[in-house]
Design an enzyme around this catalytic site. Structure first.
Site, PDB file in Angstrom:
ATOM      1  N   HIS A  88      -0.784  -0.244  -2.457  1.00 32.40           N
ATOM      2  CA  HIS A  88      -0.124   1.195  -2.127  1.00 32.40           C
ATOM      3  C   HIS A  88       0.732   1.627  -3.277  1.00 32.40           C
ATOM      4  O   HIS A  88       1.148   2.853  -3.136  1.00 32.40           O
ATOM      5  CB  HIS A  88       0.764   0.759  -0.640  1.00 32.40           C
ATOM      6  N   ASP A 113      -9.516  -3.434   2.397  1.00 33.57           N
ATOM      7  CA  ASP A 113      -8.414  -3.496   3.486  1.00 33.57           C
ATOM      8  C   ASP A 113      -8.354  -2.480   4.524  1.00 33.57           C
ATOM      9  O   ASP A 113      -8.998  -1.269   4.090  1.00 33.57           O
ATOM     10  CB  ASP A 113      -6.937  -3.560   2.426  1.00 33.57           C
ATOM     11  N   HIS A 167      -6.194  -0.367   5.389  1.00 38.20           N
ATOM     12  CA  HIS A 167      -5.275   0.748   4.849  1.00 38.20           C
ATOM     13  C   HIS A 167      -5.906   1.305   3.519  1.00 38.20           C
ATOM     14  O   HIS A 167      -6.334   0.547   2.659  1.00 38.20           O
ATOM     15  CB  HIS A 167      -3.916   0.251   4.414  1.00 38.20           C
ATOM     16  N   ASP A 218      -7.093  -7.312   7.140  1.00 37.96           N
ATOM     17  CA  ASP A 218      -6.469  -6.446   8.171  1.00 37.96           C
ATOM     18  C   ASP A 218      -7.394  -5.741   8.821  1.00 37.96           C
ATOM     19  O   ASP A 218      -6.792  -4.949   9.965  1.00 37.96           O
ATOM     20  CB  ASP A 218      -5.218  -6.018   7.875  1.00 37.96           C
TER      21      ASP A 218
HETATM   22 ZN   LIG Z   1      -3.667  -3.306   4.829  1.00 34.61          ZN
END
Ligand SMILES: [Zn+2]
Length: 307
Positions: free
Chosen positions: A123, A160, A162, A243
């Site tokens: 991120h 992931d 995200h 995740d």
């Molecule tokens: Zn994540």
């Protein structure tokens, strides 16, 4: 020839506090699950170098993160991204793990590598740490592979749950980089729509909440893997977050361990087609401890078995 596991005890020393999902226990359970694996080469991560980090993050940002590390207690870079006394060392080890794994794989000392590190990195944008991440280790490693190892075309695939907004921000204007991500959408951080395509080098596969392994595999088979083949990388880097597992408390995809094994196998096949199997994977998210440990073990088992 073998699979290399790179980690460092300092990565346990980053502690965002009781109740924070990105806990030191995450790394402990992953390392415990890999303890019994035979045939893994193991290496302690060096500290990432300022020269490497500066290829992605400005000096002011780099120094600012390290200067924010509190001598005691905690300091917040944003509401999710919390520093403790050990956070600077942990983040530098995370970077050093990935750059040293790239060195080892490019030198032919290992076929592939898994970096068991935290904090995660995908991120963090060039000038902004966010979403539990401090330095964008995988983006730094991509630039290291180009500047230090002399490779030209670097692909980063991110499964992931995200979207890796930070990695996309680094790649999206540079046709020598390729970034592909499968992720729940909409979800934090809000980026990763299918129409974000960079200079033709970004492939986003947004998946609605509730998508299971079949939908995940279809996204890879129809979009991500063909684009990866077309890019033909000299090195494949993987942001391995777990995740998207159905047990994860932070998101709503429905993957299981065999789905992570499946995608690992497809990515290794692509690496063999284009770059002599050179693949370096780095741990990103994964917040259900049991699912994280089992999924990371399934991932590394494929790396080890199919080298
Ligand atoms: Zn994540």
């Amino acid at each position: 020839m073998t699979t290399l596991l790179v980690t460092h005890p300092d990565c346990i020393g980053h502690d965002p506090g009781a109740g924070h999902p990105e806990s030191p226990a995450r790394l402990s359970v992953v390392l415990k699950a890999l303890e019994e694996f035979h045939g893994l080469a193991r290496q302690e991560a060096p500290l990432g170098s300022e020269a490497d980090i500066a290829r992605v993050h400005g000096k002011q940002f780099f120094e600012g993160v390290l200067a924010s590390v509190p001598p005691t207690g905690r300091a917040a870079l944003d509401p999710d991204t919390i520093l403790s006394r050990g956070s600077g060392q942990a983040a530098l080890r995370a970077v050093g793990a990935v750059t040293s794994a790239v060195d080892a794989v490019v030198a032919g000392k290992a076929n592939n590598a898994f970096c068991a590190v935290r904090p995660p990195g995908h991120h963090t944008e060039p000038d902004r740490a966010m979403g539990f991440c401090l330095f964008n280790s995988i983006a730094v490693a991509a630039r290291h592979a180009q500047a230090v190892c002399g490779l030209e075309r670097i692909a980063i695939v991110d499964f992931d749950v995200h979207h890796g907004n930070g990695t996309q921000a680094v790649a999206q204007t540079d046709p020598t980089l390729f970034y592909a991500s499968s992720h729940q959408f909409p979800l934090y951080p809000g980026t990763g729509a299918a129409d974000e395509t960079g200079v033709g080098n970004i492939v986003n596969a947004p998946l609605p909440a509730g998508t299971d392994g079949a939908g995940f595999r279809k996204a890879f088979e129809s979009r991500i893997l063909p684009a990866l083949d077309a890019f033909a990388p000299d090195l494949l880097l993987v942001s391995a977050g777990f995740d998207a597992h159905r047990a994860d408390p932070l998101a709503g995809l429905e993957l299981e361990e065999p789905d992570f094994a499946w995608v690992t196998s497809r990515l290794l096949e692509a690496a063999r087609r284009h770059c002599q199997g050179r693949l370096v994977s780095v741990l990103e998210g994964g917040y259900d401890l049991r699912a994280l440990a089992a999924s990371a073990a399934a991932h590394v088992e494929v790396l080890r078995r199919e080298t």
